[in-house]
Structures are given as C-alpha cells and as structure tokens.
Design an enzyme around this catalytic site. Structure first.
Site, PDB file in Angstrom:
ATOM      1  N   PHE A 126       0.941  -1.209  -0.007  1.00 26.21           N
ATOM      2  CA  PHE A 126      -0.158  -0.007   0.076  1.00 26.21           C
ATOM      3  C   PHE A 126       0.703   1.150   0.183  1.00 26.21           C
ATOM      4  O   PHE A 126       1.599   1.540   0.991  1.00 26.21           O
ATOM      5  CB  PHE A 126      -0.880  -0.035   1.101  1.00 26.21           C
ATOM      6  CG  PHE A 126      -1.897   1.061   1.322  1.00 26.21           C
ATOM      7  CD1 PHE A 126      -2.841   1.175   0.911  1.00 26.21           C
ATOM      8  CD2 PHE A 126      -1.323   2.197   2.432  1.00 26.21           C
ATOM      9  CE1 PHE A 126      -3.887   2.250   1.287  1.00 26.21           C
ATOM     10  CE2 PHE A 126      -1.876   3.345   2.497  1.00 26.21           C
ATOM     11  CZ  PHE A 126      -3.207   3.414   1.967  1.00 26.21           C
ATOM     12  N   ALA A 127       0.990   1.941  -1.152  1.00 29.80           N
ATOM     13  CA  ALA A 127       1.910   3.021  -1.329  1.00 29.80           C
ATOM     14  C   ALA A 127       1.339   4.414  -1.402  1.00 29.80           C
ATOM     15  O   ALA A 127       0.926   4.883  -2.389  1.00 29.80           O
ATOM     16  CB  ALA A 127       2.794   2.626  -2.450  1.00 29.80           C
ATOM     17  N   THR A 161       5.308  -0.672   3.756  1.00 23.13           N
ATOM     18  CA  THR A 161       5.567  -2.092   4.250  1.00 23.13           C
ATOM     19  C   THR A 161       5.290  -3.169   3.189  1.00 23.13           C
ATOM     20  O   THR A 161       4.532  -2.880   2.228  1.00 23.13           O
ATOM     21  CB  THR A 161       4.563  -2.291   5.356  1.00 23.13           C
ATOM     22  OG1 THR A 161       4.509  -1.377   6.236  1.00 23.13           O
ATOM     23  CG2 THR A 161       4.245  -3.689   5.918  1.00 23.13           C
ATOM     24  N   GLY A 242      -7.002  -0.004  10.171  1.00 20.40           N
ATOM     25  CA  GLY A 242      -5.739  -0.459  11.012  1.00 20.40           C
ATOM     26  C   GLY A 242      -5.777  -0.006  12.540  1.00 20.40           C
ATOM     27  O   GLY A 242      -5.174  -0.568  13.199  1.00 20.40           O
ATOM     28  N   GLN A 336      12.344  -2.944  32.911  1.00 21.27           N
ATOM     29  CA  GLN A 336      12.850  -2.483  34.082  1.00 21.27           C
ATOM     30  C   GLN A 336      12.669  -3.415  35.149  1.00 21.27           C
ATOM     31  O   GLN A 336      13.800  -3.747  35.729  1.00 21.27           O
ATOM     32  CB  GLN A 336      12.125  -1.093  34.616  1.00 21.27           C
ATOM     33  CG  GLN A 336      12.711  -0.504  35.663  1.00 21.27           C
ATOM     34  CD  GLN A 336      13.976   0.260  35.168  1.00 21.27           C
ATOM     35  OE1 GLN A 336      14.419   0.217  34.021  1.00 21.27           O
ATOM     36  NE2 GLN A 336      14.908   0.544  36.138  1.00 21.27           N
ATOM     37  N   GLY A 340      19.037  -6.170  34.116  1.00 17.91           N
ATOM     38  CA  GLY A 340      19.815  -6.432  32.999  1.00 17.91           C
ATOM     39  C   GLY A 340      19.642  -7.551  32.083  1.00 17.91           C
ATOM     40  O   GLY A 340      19.584  -7.372  30.969  1.00 17.91           O
ATOM     41  N   GLU A 363       0.288   4.326  10.757  1.00 17.75           N
ATOM     42  CA  GLU A 363      -1.327   4.298  10.731  1.00 17.75           C
ATOM     43  C   GLU A 363      -1.794   5.518  11.415  1.00 17.75           C
ATOM     44  O   GLU A 363      -2.788   5.634  12.221  1.00 17.75           O
ATOM     45  CB  GLU A 363      -1.807   3.026  11.391  1.00 17.75           C
ATOM     46  CG  GLU A 363      -1.351   1.906  10.814  1.00 17.75           C
ATOM     47  CD  GLU A 363      -2.237   1.229   9.958  1.00 17.75           C
ATOM     48  OE1 GLU A 363      -3.183   1.515   9.775  1.00 17.75           O
ATOM     49  OE2 GLU A 363      -1.772   0.269   9.389  1.00 17.75           O
ATOM     50  N   GLU A 367       0.496  12.254  17.415  1.00 19.01           N
ATOM     51  CA  GLU A 367       0.060  13.466  17.326  1.00 19.01           C
ATOM     52  C   GLU A 367      -1.017  13.772  16.474  1.00 19.01           C
ATOM     53  O   GLU A 367      -2.059  14.480  16.652  1.00 19.01           O
ATOM     54  CB  GLU A 367       1.164  14.501  16.861  1.00 19.01           C
ATOM     55  CG  GLU A 367       2.253  14.572  17.694  1.00 19.01           C
ATOM     56  CD  GLU A 367       3.267  13.203  17.902  1.00 19.01           C
ATOM     57  OE1 GLU A 367       3.208  12.735  16.928  1.00 19.01           O
ATOM     58  OE2 GLU A 367       3.867  13.288  18.968  1.00 19.01           O
TER      59      GLU A 367
END
Ligand SMILES: Cc1cc2nc3c(=O)[nH]c(=O)nc-3n(C[C@H](O)[C@H](O)[C@H](O)COP(=O)(O)OP(=O)(O)OC[C@H]3O[C@@H](n4cnc5c(N)ncnc54)[C@H](O)[C@@H]3O)c2cc1C
Length: 388
Positions: A126-127, A161, A242, A336, A340, A363, A367
C-alpha cells in the site's frame, strides 16, 4: 450493558489461544537466536507452512468475505483474534486475505490482483507515504499524467510495508493537481514489471519497509482501482481500519509481557525477598494492568461501533493513541522489572520494546490521533459523554 463474550466468541478466543500456544510460541526461542545471529528469524516459507496448517482448522481469510473462501469475521471477532495473535512476537498473519481496498477491484482486476493475493500467490503493498508527505498525506506529489489510454507515474514513495517483496503496489498519485486530495488523487494497481524499483529501509525493528521509485512508469487506465479521483478516500478507509486493530494487538502483547513480569517478580530475590514484595514493583504491575484493561475496552468499543456500521474514526483514534502508548509503557516497565536480563537479546522483551515503538508512528502518529480527537471535540463532531 453486557460485557460478556458470546459462546461463539469465547470459542474463537480459545481456538486462537491454543493455536498460538501450539504453533507459534514454540518457535520463539529459535527465532530470537537466528535474529541474534543476524539471520531472518522466520522465513516466508515457514510462515506459509503454518498458514496452510491453520487453514486445515478453518483459520484462513479471517476477515475475507465468504464468497472468496474467507471466514468473514466481524470486527469484534477480529479484535479477539488480534489480541491472541499478539501474545507472540512471531510475525504471523493468517493466509487467505488481502488489503481491504483491493475488494474495490473490478471483475477483470479481481482475477489478476485480488484472487492471487488471497491465494498467497502474489504480494501487494500500500503506497501512499512520500518523502515529503507522511502525516500530511493529502499533500502527496507523485504525478500521474494521461498519455493515450495510459497514465505515466513519476515520483517516490517511502516507508512502504512489504515494498521490497511486493509483486504489485497500490499506488496513490495525483491525477488532477487543482483538486488534490479532494477528487484529484487516484489509486493505481502497478505491477513491479511495469518498471518501479524498490530499496529496503533498515529500522530499529526486525523488519523494514521500502522506498519505491517511479520514473515514467506506464500504467494502463484499466489499472485504476475504484474510480478516477477517489483514491484519497480509499486510502483513508484502509488506514482507518488499522487503527483500532493496533489497540487490540497492544492488549495481547502487553498482557503477555505483564505475565512475564509477574513470573519474574515472584521468583527473583533481592535483599532477601522476592521482587513481588516490593511496592515499587507492585505499582508498576498495577499501573500496567489498569492501562491494559482501559485499552481493551477502548479497542472493543471501536470494534463494536464498526460492528454496528457506525463511524469509528473518533473511537479508533482514542484506542490507537492510548493503546500504542500503553504497550510502549508496559514494555518499558517489564524490561525494568527484569533488570539487566531485560536488556539482553536472550529474552524477547527488548525485541518487543523495539517493535512497538513504530505503533506510535504508523497508521497515524500520536500527534495525528490527538489532532483528530481534539478536532472532533472542538468542532462538536463528538460531544463529551455521548460516545456510546
Ligand atoms: C515501519 C513503517 C511502515 C510503514 N508502512 C507504510 C505503508 O505500508 N504505506 C504507507 O503509505 N506508509 C507507511 N508508513 C508511513 C507512515 O504512515 C508515516 O511514517 C507516518 O504517517 C508519519 O509520517 P512521517 O514519517 O512523514 O512523519 P511527519 O509527518 O514528517 O511527522 C514528523 C513528526 O511531526 C509530527 N507532526 C506532523 N505534523 C504535525 C502537526 N500538524 N502538528 C503536530 N505534530 C505534527 C508527527 O506526529 C511526527 O511526530 C510506514 C512507516 C513506518 C515507520
């Protein structure tokens, strides 16, 4: 008000959970190891084999209409499926489906594009996005100029994608500059053989989209998807769907991660006591649970609206914004809590942490979701307290 699932929905949830536990989770350790060694975690061929096994259980074409051999699941069932699938990081999708806007193919296009895509013989992409137009998608510049019975496409698409694997692209181009997105953008089905090139984009995730280059690519008029000038509306339909699906995925992934944190907190002893005894850890677990549940109901509400055939845009923006941020926050807390070990590539937490970051970007960014929500309220399209 009834929050319970129907027996059919419960059955689907259980079937999916069993499928993910049996077919996908056992692959996780090998996928992580291969990725650590710089190889592809799971190949298309392996995915295909699992898809075909799933097909034998009827798990095929989840949202595909029955006339094309699919299960035609409604939005709430789809949300349930997505929540379950997201419990693993294995990038699995069921076979037998196609991007929703491909259903606008006419009879002749169906044979060449829709049906082979559903069958898994062809890969689409999908472009819409361009280097100069992402959030501001209405500002795309790729030009389509009429030449006899053909259109000549020139320009660049980016962050697409599947762009490096696709056999054909659904490409959005400007057919009428004066009208722009309001009737001047058209969607074209463009085979790779028609002359476009692609290059892979490396990302912080384990997969990457691609840039697509069009240098005077000749496309026959018969390859217009839908109607001339109506491409922008088509594109928005694809993206709109989506959005709430990502919230559903966020729930499944975050629940799995939170369970890992709970298991770890119960067994890891520091200063003579399990981590689970520490309030600092308990609060991270509690806050995560609250946010996961909140996302679940935002996702189900958007899915329910879709099921009723109502406008989902506002609800989907709430669900995507909150869900994508929740998943990132939960992954961070779970990392967290693991200390480690959470930072290593022995465990899948850091992988999820990297993958989920893009949920706040594609998608529609955070903002843009905030913009939609605020616009709806400020213009009175949606009134506070009147969502249901
Ligand atoms: C992995 C990946 C896969 C993708 N797959 C596809 C695909 O298949 N097909 C496709 O067409 N596109 C795809 N995209 C593109 C994606 O939709 C865009 O990246 C996204 O819409 C944001 O556009 P942008 O990257 O140009 O950022 P920009 O639009 O340049 O925005 C940059 C930043 O500024 C903020 N911003 C922008 N405008 C405003 C404003 N008015 N007010 C306040 N803040 C603002 C944005 O929220 C963002 O934080 C993909 C992207 C990624 C990363």
């Amino acid at each position: 008000m009834d929050f319970s699932l129907t027996s059919e929905q419960r059955m689907m949830q259980q079937t999916m959970r069993d499928f993910v536990t049996r077919e996908l989770m056992p692959l996780e350790a090998d996928v992580l190891r291969r990725e650590r060694e710089g190889e592809i975690g799971i190949t298309r061929q392996q995915i295909r084999e699992i898809q075909l096994r799933a097909k034998q259980q009827g798990l095929w074409g989840i949202t595909t209409p029955e006339e094309y051999g699919g299960a035609s699941l409604g939005p709430i069932m789809t949300a349930l499926v997505m929540m379950e699938l997201a419990r693993t990081f294995i990038p699995f999708v069921f076979g037998g489906s196609a991007d929703n806007i491909l259903y606008y193919c006419n009879e002749e296009q169906k044979q060449r594009y829709l049906l082979p895509t559903i069958a898994g013989e062809r890969i689409s992409c999908f472009a819409l996005t361009e280097p100069g137009a992402g959030s501001d998608a209405a500002n795309i510049q790729m030009s389509a100029l009429k030449d006899g019975d053909d259109w000549i496409l020139t320009g660049e698409k980016t962050f697409i994608t599947n762009g490096n694997d696709a056999d054909f692209a659904m490409v959005f181009a400007v057919t009428d500059k004066a009208k722009g997105a309001r009737g001047g953008v058209t969607c074209f089905l463009v085979d790779r053989e028609m002359g476009w090139r692609s290059s892979y984009i490396h990302t912080m995730g384990e997969w990457g989209p691609a840039s697509l280059y069009f240098d005077h690519v000749r496309v026959p008029e018969s390859n217009i998807l839908g109607t001339l000038g109506q491409g922008f509306d088509l594109g928005m339909q694809w993206i709109g769907q989506g959005r709430w699906i990502y919230a559903a995925r966020a729930v499944g992934a975050a629940e799995r991660l939170l369970q890992m944190a709970i298991d770890h907190a119960r067994t890891r002893v520091t200063f003579g006591q399990p981590l689970a005894e520490r309030q600092a850890i308990q609060w991270m677990i509690a806050d995560s649970e609250v946010e996961i549940e909140a996302t679940k109901w935002l996702a189900f509400h958007a899915a329910w609206l879709a099921e009723q055939g109502q406008d989902t845009r506002h609800a989907a923006a709430l669900a995507k914004l909150y869900g994508a941020n929740m998943a990132n926050q939960v992954a961070d807390r779970v990392l967290q809590i693991h200390g480690g070990m959470g930072f290593t590539r022995e465990l899948p937490i850091e992988r999820w942490y990297r993958e989920m970051r893009v949920w706040r970007i594609f998608e529609g960014t955070d903002e843009i979701q905030r913009f939609i929500i605020a616009r709806d309220l400020l213009h009175g399209y949606t009134k506070i307290g009147e969502l249901l």
